[in-house]
Design a protein around this motif. Structure first.
Motif, mmCIF file in Angstrom:
data_model
loop_
_atom_site.group_PDB
_atom_site.id
_atom_site.type_symbol
_atom_site.label_atom_id
_atom_site.label_comp_id
_atom_site.label_asym_id
_atom_site.label_seq_id
_atom_site.Cartn_x
_atom_site.Cartn_y
_atom_site.Cartn_z
ATOM 1 N N PHE A 1 41.496 50.959 46.928
ATOM 2 C CA PHE A 1 41.909 50.180 48.083
ATOM 3 C C PHE A 1 41.498 48.718 47.919
ATOM 4 O O PHE A 1 42.289 47.813 48.177
ATOM 5 C CB PHE A 1 41.331 50.788 49.361
ATOM 6 C CG PHE A 1 41.988 50.265 50.597
ATOM 7 C CD1 PHE A 1 43.365 50.372 50.750
ATOM 8 C CD2 PHE A 1 41.255 49.641 51.580
ATOM 9 C CE1 PHE A 1 43.984 49.879 51.879
ATOM 10 C CE2 PHE A 1 41.872 49.143 52.711
ATOM 11 C CZ PHE A 1 43.234 49.265 52.859
ATOM 12 N N GLY A 2 40.286 48.497 47.436
ATOM 13 C CA GLY A 2 39.801 47.131 47.226
ATOM 14 C C GLY A 2 40.679 46.365 46.254
ATOM 15 O O GLY A 2 41.053 45.210 46.499
ATOM 16 N N ILE A 3 41.026 47.016 45.139
ATOM 17 C CA ILE A 3 41.860 46.358 44.128
ATOM 18 C C ILE A 3 43.219 46.003 44.725
ATOM 19 O O ILE A 3 43.726 44.900 44.546
ATOM 20 C CB ILE A 3 42.031 47.275 42.896
ATOM 21 C CG1 ILE A 3 40.710 47.422 42.155
ATOM 22 C CG2 ILE A 3 43.099 46.731 41.969
ATOM 23 C CD1 ILE A 3 40.702 48.563 41.166
ATOM 24 N N PHE A 4 43.786 46.958 45.473
ATOM 25 C CA PHE A 4 45.110 46.709 46.040
ATOM 26 C C PHE A 4 45.083 45.530 47.007
ATOM 27 O O PHE A 4 45.945 44.646 46.946
ATOM 28 C CB PHE A 4 45.632 47.967 46.750
ATOM 29 C CG PHE A 4 47.008 47.787 47.308
ATOM 30 C CD1 PHE A 4 48.101 47.782 46.467
ATOM 31 C CD2 PHE A 4 47.200 47.586 48.662
ATOM 32 C CE1 PHE A 4 49.368 47.591 46.965
ATOM 33 C CE2 PHE A 4 48.467 47.396 49.170
ATOM 34 C CZ PHE A 4 49.553 47.393 48.318
ATOM 35 N N ILE A 5 44.090 45.502 47.877
ATOM 36 C CA ILE A 5 44.002 44.423 48.872
ATOM 37 C C ILE A 5 43.871 43.069 48.183
ATOM 38 O O ILE A 5 44.560 42.099 48.532
ATOM 39 C CB ILE A 5 42.785 44.642 49.796
ATOM 40 C CG1 ILE A 5 42.973 45.890 50.628
ATOM 41 C CG2 ILE A 5 42.573 43.441 50.703
ATOM 42 C CD1 ILE A 5 44.183 45.867 51.484
ATOM 43 N N VAL A 6 42.999 42.996 47.186
ATOM 44 C CA VAL A 6 42.775 41.703 46.547
ATOM 45 C C VAL A 6 44.019 41.254 45.786
ATOM 46 O O VAL A 6 44.398 40.087 45.833
ATOM 47 C CB VAL A 6 41.529 41.758 45.638
ATOM 48 C CG1 VAL A 6 41.479 40.555 44.722
ATOM 49 C CG2 VAL A 6 40.283 41.802 46.492
ATOM 50 N N MET A 7 44.709 42.202 45.124
ATOM 51 C CA MET A 7 45.918 41.805 44.407
ATOM 52 C C MET A 7 47.005 41.354 45.379
ATOM 53 O O MET A 7 47.741 40.403 45.114
ATOM 54 C CB MET A 7 46.411 42.945 43.515
ATOM 55 C CG MET A 7 45.511 43.114 42.299
ATOM 56 S SD MET A 7 45.974 44.470 41.232
ATOM 57 C CE MET A 7 47.322 43.771 40.325
ATOM 58 N N LEU A 8 47.077 42.029 46.522
ATOM 59 C CA LEU A 8 48.037 41.631 47.553
ATOM 60 C C LEU A 8 47.724 40.224 48.043
ATOM 61 O O LEU A 8 48.615 39.374 48.193
ATOM 62 C CB LEU A 8 47.956 42.638 48.713
ATOM 63 C CG LEU A 8 48.962 42.536 49.834
ATOM 64 C CD1 LEU A 8 50.370 42.612 49.281
ATOM 65 C CD2 LEU A 8 48.751 43.659 50.836
ATOM 66 N N TYR A 9 46.440 39.962 48.250
ATOM 67 C CA TYR A 9 46.012 38.644 48.717
ATOM 68 C C TYR A 9 46.319 37.568 47.673
ATOM 69 O O TYR A 9 46.856 36.505 47.994
ATOM 70 C CB TYR A 9 44.515 38.686 49.036
ATOM 71 C CG TYR A 9 43.896 37.327 49.255
ATOM 72 C CD1 TYR A 9 44.314 36.524 50.314
ATOM 73 C CD2 TYR A 9 42.910 36.848 48.413
ATOM 74 C CE1 TYR A 9 43.759 35.284 50.518
ATOM 75 C CE2 TYR A 9 42.353 35.596 48.613
ATOM 76 C CZ TYR A 9 42.782 34.817 49.654
ATOM 77 O OH TYR A 9 42.232 33.591 49.842
ATOM 78 N N VAL A 10 46.020 37.871 46.414
ATOM 79 C CA VAL A 10 46.245 36.885 45.363
ATOM 80 C C VAL A 10 47.742 36.612 45.204
ATOM 81 O O VAL A 10 48.163 35.476 45.014
ATOM 82 C CB VAL A 10 45.626 37.362 44.030
ATOM 83 C CG1 VAL A 10 46.035 36.450 42.891
ATOM 84 C CG2 VAL A 10 44.121 37.401 44.141
ATOM 85 N N ALA A 11 48.564 37.654 45.337
ATOM 86 C CA ALA A 11 49.999 37.483 45.155
ATOM 87 C C ALA A 11 50.616 36.672 46.275
ATOM 88 O O ALA A 11 51.514 35.876 46.053
ATOM 89 C CB ALA A 11 50.677 38.842 45.047
ATOM 90 N N THR A 12 50.156 36.878 47.501
ATOM 91 C CA THR A 12 50.831 36.250 48.638
ATOM 92 C C THR A 12 50.083 35.050 49.200
ATOM 93 O O THR A 12 50.652 34.303 49.989
ATOM 94 C CB THR A 12 51.007 37.267 49.781
ATOM 95 O OG1 THR A 12 49.715 37.724 50.178
ATOM 96 C CG2 THR A 12 51.848 38.445 49.338
ATOM 97 N N GLU A 13 48.815 34.888 48.850
ATOM 98 C CA GLU A 13 47.984 33.823 49.395
ATOM 99 C C GLU A 13 47.883 33.882 50.910
ATOM 100 O O GLU A 13 47.739 32.867 51.579
ATOM 101 C CB GLU A 13 48.514 32.443 48.984
ATOM 102 C CG GLU A 13 48.513 32.216 47.498
ATOM 103 C CD GLU A 13 49.142 30.892 47.135
ATOM 104 O OE1 GLU A 13 48.854 29.905 47.819
ATOM 105 O OE2 GLU A 13 49.924 30.850 46.174
ATOM 106 N N ARG A 14 48.014 35.072 51.470
ATOM 107 C CA ARG A 14 47.903 35.218 52.922
ATOM 108 C C ARG A 14 46.558 35.841 53.287
ATOM 109 O O ARG A 14 46.283 36.980 52.932
ATOM 110 C CB ARG A 14 49.010 36.143 53.451
ATOM 111 C CG ARG A 14 50.380 35.556 53.337
ATOM 112 C CD ARG A 14 50.699 34.717 54.546
ATOM 113 N NE ARG A 14 52.010 34.113 54.363
ATOM 114 C CZ ARG A 14 52.285 32.860 54.665
ATOM 115 N NH1 ARG A 14 51.358 32.091 55.167
ATOM 116 N NH2 ARG A 14 53.476 32.384 54.487
#
Lengths: 154, 471
Positions: free
Chosen positions: B253-266
């Motif tokens: 879950f942590g990896i997914f959240i951080v990658m989502l954040y890095v991809a979208t900058e949101r």
């Protein structure tokens, strides 16, 4: 007593070696840990394209954002094309929900900068008309991408 | 502008420094191996030469393959990993000796020595590392297999839950039996799912970063874009419920959240992720006994020092005994801590190498992560950027979760300490992870063909003008 000394020597010697390794490793990359940030490769890539056809002295020297989240931002124009979009390797990174990753670009033409839409979702507007092919941009004419408006200035 | 364009090519490669550092790392590992013997009975152990030769051969081979197939890769990642792996082998060997000693005192049968096995696993890991570097010549190709790797990752993740194949060890059902040995497929699933996340998020990030409403200065995503994050959340909870594996669940879950954040900058994705994580954690705490026990042990380990808190308390005593400079290798009692070779290897390092040694180990991890993130920053394509960031972050999160757990900073969740802990699947998959990171790093640091051309073109042009001008 002698063996105690050997054990202590080995113990501290090992810790010293471990740290020497770390320090040596950090030293080899010191240049990019502090200062000398990431190389500006996008600029280099696009410079290749522009140098083929030498840009004549175009009057515009700056690209100024007049409206939108980035209002007030200024980019000085050189010989390289300026890419506009949300992608982080764009020259002007737009923080605009209506802009595409690679939205449009400005290319130095024969005697004026040309604006070219790169197949964006919501289009690029020069004044009131939608940009469909590379179009020369007169000074002061607003270019609109989403909520962002910018113009060329001297 | 043009001054900066020279930078990518300058100083790239640097394979010589890499080889030097690997040699240094192997030398330190040999000294550490000898130190264990000196600490135990005052003699340099007979296996020192064989062990040193084995390490030198393996890491030397890895270096040669990098030199041949990824010549521009970061020169620091491989030596740091070699250092950690060598040190891990020494600690496992040291704990083998401790176990043998205890067995001798109790007059029971000698336990299996794990260090030779781990050396074999390291050899397999280096082979896998070489295979990945040779086969994956261009990391962007991996993006094509996004959905294949997603399917494979999910199957591997859920495989242990299937009755008959899955095996429950120490209360967690995350192993499968393959012949005589047990494999932990979630380690492989981790890397496969990261490839999928990176590819998926790159193609969908335009949509995922669309904002709907601004609340308190934060752009909230649209409700229908919440799908992927909810799926990732549900899958993590499924792993937690079915396999009682707190560690992997948290990692995914942590990896997914951080990658989502890095991809979208949101930032909103981070907040939503933390919110969902809080919700999941709280319900897991109230619903599942084993989660509640972990949290209670964390809050007050000494209350249950002889039962559930025994391991953590003994680990903390280990750190305490070690103090600043440690007892010296072979001089402590790290064998008292249960599972000292896997989850609690940091406690053994803390006891015998002290705070100074622990800090050095943490810095080595930090260096690998920093180099990985740096590769991500310098990478030219979005997929590579995101994959490198994900892989590096996964490493950082895993180290944080287990070291934080062992030192009592956060509730203890069983994950391995990359390269140091005993465990075949872990060491193999972490070497594969490093191979991918080096592949991306090589692509990022390789001098671009484009910037070389304009220098020449410009020079030619400059010369040409002197003649053309007469017109």
């Amino acid at each position: 007593m002698g063996s105690e000394l050997v054990v202590a020597l080995v113990k501290y010697g090992l810790l010293a070696l471990l740290w020497l390794f770390v320090i040596f490793a950090v030293r080899t990359v010191r240049s990019d840990l502090w200062g000398s940030g990431k190389p500006a490769r996008p600029a280099a890539g696009t410079a290749a394209r522009s140098s083929g056809k030498p840009a004549k002295r175009t009057a515009a020297r700056r690209l100024v954002v007049t409206e939108g989240a980035l209002a007030g931002t200024t980019i000085s124009l050189g010989a390289a094309p300026v890419t506009l979009g949300r992608a982080d390797d764009s020259t002007l990174v737009l923080t605009d929900d209506y802009a595409s990753s690679r939205h449009a670009r400005l290319v130095p033409g024969e005697d004026a900068w040309l604006v070219e839409d790169l197949g964006s979702t919501n289009g690029t507007y020069l004044g009131a008309s939608k940009v469909t092919r590379p179009t020369p941009v007169p000074l002061g004419q607003p270019i609109r991408i989403g909520k962002t408006v910018m113009e060329l200035r001297r | 502008m043009s001054a900066q364009t020279i930078a990518p090519g300058a100083g790239a490669g640097r394979r010589g420094i890499e080889l030097l550092l690997i040699g240094f790392a192997v030398a330190i590992a040999i000294v550490a191996y000898a130190a264990v013997g000196i600490g135990q009975d005052g003699r340099i152990p007979t296996g020192t030469i064989g062990y040193g030769a084995g390490l030198a051969l393996l890491f030397g081979l890895a270096h040669l393959v990098v030199r041949r197939f990824a010549p521009y890769a970061d020169p620091l990642i491989l030596p740091c990993v070699a250092m950690l792996n060598g040190l891990g082998l020494v600690m496992i060997r040291r704990l083998d000796l401790a176990e043998a000693e205890r067995a001798r005192q109790a007059a029971s049968a000698l336990p299996r020595a794990d260090a030779p096995l781990q050396l074999i696993w390291t050899a397999i890991a280096v082979a896998a590392f070489i295979a990945v570097l040779v086969v994956v010549r261009d990391h962007t190709r991996l993006a094509r297999y996004a959905y294949t790797s997603a399917a494979a990752g999910l199957v591997l993740l859920l495989l242990p839950a299937i009755p008959g194949i899955g095996a429950t060890i120490n209360g967690a059902r995350l192993w499968i039996r393959v012949g005589p040995m047990t494999v932990q497929p979630s380690e492989a699933a981790k890397v496969l799912l990261m490839v999928f996340f990176a590819s998926y998020l790159v193609s969908k990030r335009d949509v995922l970063s669309l904002a709907s409403r601004r609340v308190a200065g934060i752009d909230l995503p649209r409700a229908r874009d919440l799908g992927p994050i909810l799926v990732a959340w549900a899958a993590s909870l499924a792993v937690l419920v079915r396999e009682k594996d707190l560690g992997s669940s948290l990692l995914f879950f942590g990896i997914f959240i951080v990658m989502l954040y890095v991809a979208t900058e949101r930032t909103s994705w981070l907040l939503i992720g933390v919110g969902l994580f809080g919700l999941g954690s709280f319900s897991a705490y109230t619903l599942f006994g084993h989660v509640a026990r972990r949290v209670d042990t964390w809050l007050d380990p000494f209350a249950t020092a002889s039962t559930t808190g025994y391991q953590l308390v003994q680990g903390l005593f280990g750190f305490g005994t070690g103090g600043i400079s440690g007892t010296g290798l072979g001089k402590g009692q790290p064998g008292i801590v249960p599972y000292a070779k896997t989850d609690f290897i940091m406690a053994a390092i803390g006891e015998e190498l002290g705070l100074i040694g622990v800090m050095a180990v943490l810095l080595l991890f930090a260096l690998v992560v920093e180099r990985g993130l740096r590769s991500g920053l310098a990478c030219r394509d979005s997929f590579g950027k995101l994959l490198a960031t994900g892989l590096s972050f996964a490493l950082a999160l895993q180290v944080f979760v287990i070291v934080g757990g062992v030192t009592g900073l956060i509730p203890l969740t069983g994950v391995t300490l990359p390269w140091l802990s005993y465990g075949g699947s872990s060491v193999v998959m972490n070497w594969v992870l490093i191979a991918l990171l080096l592949r991306i790093s090589d692509a990022a640091r390789r001098p671009a063909p484009a910037p070389v051309a304009p220098e020449k073109a410009r020079a030619a042009l400059a010369e040409a003008q002197t003649t053309v001008v007469r017109r």
